[in-house]
Structures are given as C-alpha cells and as structure tokens.
Design a protein around this motif. Sequence first.
Motif, PDB file in Angstrom:
ATOM      1  N   UNK A  42       0.828  -1.207   0.000  1.00  0.00           N
ATOM      2  CA  UNK A  42       0.000   0.000   0.000  1.00  0.00           C
ATOM      3  C   UNK A  42       0.863   1.259   0.000  1.00  0.00           C
ATOM      4  N   UNK A  43       1.909   1.285   0.815  1.00  0.00           N
ATOM      5  CA  UNK A  43       2.795   2.446   0.855  1.00  0.00           C
ATOM      6  C   UNK A  43       3.506   2.651  -0.486  1.00  0.00           C
ATOM      7  N   UNK A  44       3.983   1.563  -1.066  1.00  0.00           N
ATOM      8  CA  UNK A  44       4.693   1.667  -2.355  1.00  0.00           C
ATOM      9  C   UNK A  44       3.764   2.167  -3.454  1.00  0.00           C
ATOM     10  N   UNK A  45       2.560   1.643  -3.489  1.00  0.00           N
ATOM     11  CA  UNK A  45       1.603   2.089  -4.513  1.00  0.00           C
ATOM     12  C   UNK A  45       1.209   3.545  -4.300  1.00  0.00           C
ATOM     13  N   UNK A  46       0.986   3.923  -3.056  1.00  0.00           N
ATOM     14  CA  UNK A  46       0.559   5.295  -2.737  1.00  0.00           C
ATOM     15  C   UNK A  46       1.610   6.339  -3.093  1.00  0.00           C
ATOM     16  N   UNK A  47       2.862   5.949  -3.149  1.00  0.00           N
ATOM     17  CA  UNK A  47       3.942   6.880  -3.463  1.00  0.00           C
ATOM     18  C   UNK A  47       4.131   7.090  -4.961  1.00  0.00           C
ATOM     19  N   UNK A  48       3.416   6.331  -5.792  1.00  0.00           N
ATOM     20  CA  UNK A  48       3.559   6.471  -7.235  1.00  0.00           C
ATOM     21  C   UNK A  48       2.843   7.722  -7.730  1.00  0.00           C
ATOM     22  N   UNK A  49       3.409   8.396  -8.733  1.00  0.00           N
ATOM     23  CA  UNK A  49       2.779   9.602  -9.267  1.00  0.00           C
ATOM     24  C   UNK A  49       1.362   9.319  -9.770  1.00  0.00           C
ATOM     25  N   UNK A  50       0.431  10.166  -9.376  1.00  0.00           N
ATOM     26  CA  UNK A  50      -0.944  10.032  -9.849  1.00  0.00           C
ATOM     27  C   UNK A  50      -1.836   9.164  -8.992  1.00  0.00           C
ATOM     28  N   UNK A  51      -1.259   8.409  -8.060  1.00  0.00           N
ATOM     29  CA  UNK A  51      -2.073   7.539  -7.211  1.00  0.00           C
ATOM     30  C   UNK A  51      -2.688   8.362  -6.086  1.00  0.00           C
ATOM     31  N   UNK A  52      -4.009   8.299  -5.976  1.00  0.00           N
ATOM     32  CA  UNK A  52      -4.744   9.017  -4.941  1.00  0.00           C
ATOM     33  C   UNK A  52      -4.898   8.128  -3.709  1.00  0.00           C
ATOM     34  N   UNK A  53      -5.219   6.856  -3.926  1.00  0.00           N
ATOM     35  CA  UNK A  53      -5.465   5.932  -2.828  1.00  0.00           C
ATOM     36  C   UNK A  53      -5.182   4.507  -3.311  1.00  0.00           C
ATOM     37  N   UNK A  54      -4.699   3.666  -2.415  1.00  0.00           N
ATOM     38  CA  UNK A  54      -4.464   2.254  -2.729  1.00  0.00           C
ATOM     39  C   UNK A  54      -4.889   1.414  -1.534  1.00  0.00           C
ATOM     40  N   UNK A  55      -5.725   0.427  -1.787  1.00  0.00           N
ATOM     41  CA  UNK A  55      -6.162  -0.497  -0.746  1.00  0.00           C
ATOM     42  C   UNK A  55      -5.855  -1.916  -1.206  1.00  0.00           C
ATOM     43  N   UNK A  56      -5.124  -2.637  -0.382  1.00  0.00           N
ATOM     44  CA  UNK A  56      -4.694  -3.989  -0.723  1.00  0.00           C
ATOM     45  C   UNK A  56      -5.469  -4.994   0.118  1.00  0.00           C
ATOM     46  N   UNK A  57      -5.928  -6.063  -0.527  1.00  0.00           N
ATOM     47  CA  UNK A  57      -6.666  -7.128   0.133  1.00  0.00           C
ATOM     48  C   UNK A  57      -5.792  -8.376   0.142  1.00  0.00           C
ATOM     49  N   UNK A  58      -5.335  -8.776   1.320  1.00  0.00           N
ATOM     50  CA  UNK A  58      -4.445  -9.929   1.450  1.00  0.00           C
ATOM     51  C   UNK A  58      -5.118 -11.219   0.992  1.00  0.00           C
ATOM     52  N   UNK A  59      -6.335 -11.463   1.428  1.00  0.00           N
ATOM     53  CA  UNK A  59      -7.027 -12.709   1.096  1.00  0.00           C
ATOM     54  C   UNK A  59      -7.269 -12.848  -0.404  1.00  0.00           C
ATOM     55  N   UNK A  66      -6.883  -2.391  -5.012  1.00  0.00           N
ATOM     56  CA  UNK A  66      -7.807  -1.448  -5.640  1.00  0.00           C
ATOM     57  C   UNK A  66      -7.121  -0.091  -5.561  1.00  0.00           C
ATOM     58  N   UNK A  67      -6.861   0.495  -6.726  1.00  0.00           N
ATOM     59  CA  UNK A  67      -6.089   1.729  -6.788  1.00  0.00           C
ATOM     60  C   UNK A  67      -6.927   2.821  -7.428  1.00  0.00           C
ATOM     61  N   UNK A  68      -6.940   3.982  -6.789  1.00  0.00           N
ATOM     62  CA  UNK A  68      -7.620   5.150  -7.330  1.00  0.00           C
ATOM     63  C   UNK A  68      -6.529   6.075  -7.868  1.00  0.00           C
ATOM     64  N   UNK A  69      -6.603   6.385  -9.161  1.00  0.00           N
ATOM     65  CA  UNK A  69      -5.591   7.229  -9.791  1.00  0.00           C
ATOM     66  C   UNK A  69      -6.231   8.431 -10.469  1.00  0.00           C
ATOM     67  N   UNK A  70      -5.437   9.472 -10.628  1.00  0.00           N
ATOM     68  CA  UNK A  70      -5.897  10.650 -11.349  1.00  0.00           C
ATOM     69  C   UNK A  70      -5.987  10.287 -12.830  1.00  0.00           C
TER      70      UNK A  70
END
Length: 58
Positions: A22-39, A44-48
């Motif tokens: 989640x932290x790695x995805x959130x640091x990418x340019x354009x990423x607004x939010x990232x939620x990771x489901x372990x199971x 699920x990534x929200x991007x501009x």
Amino acid sequence: MAQYVDIEIRGMSCASCVGRVERALSQQPGVINAQVNLAAQKAAIQVEAGTATTSLLN
C-alpha cells in the motif's frame, strides 16, 4: 476526475506485506489511494485520470 484500477498482487503472506505494498503504490505519481486485500491478493487503486500511472496500470 479519478479512475479506479484493480490489479492482482502475488506473494503477499501477512499484514506487513499489505502495508508495504500500500505504501509503495501510494507513493507512485498520480495515485490518490491504494487499498490492498491480502485474502484476495489484489489491490484497488484510485488514480488521477490522464496520468502516466493510469496508462501503465491498464
């Protein structure tokens, strides 16, 4: 305007993995939010809309 992208993530085995991904995805340019489901082994990534991130994830 935001766009939503779901991606498969393999190799996660614990909640610590989820936090790191989640932290790695959130640091990418354009990423607004990232939620990771372990199971489900998915993120699920929200991007501009119109960012380079959008084209790379499609």
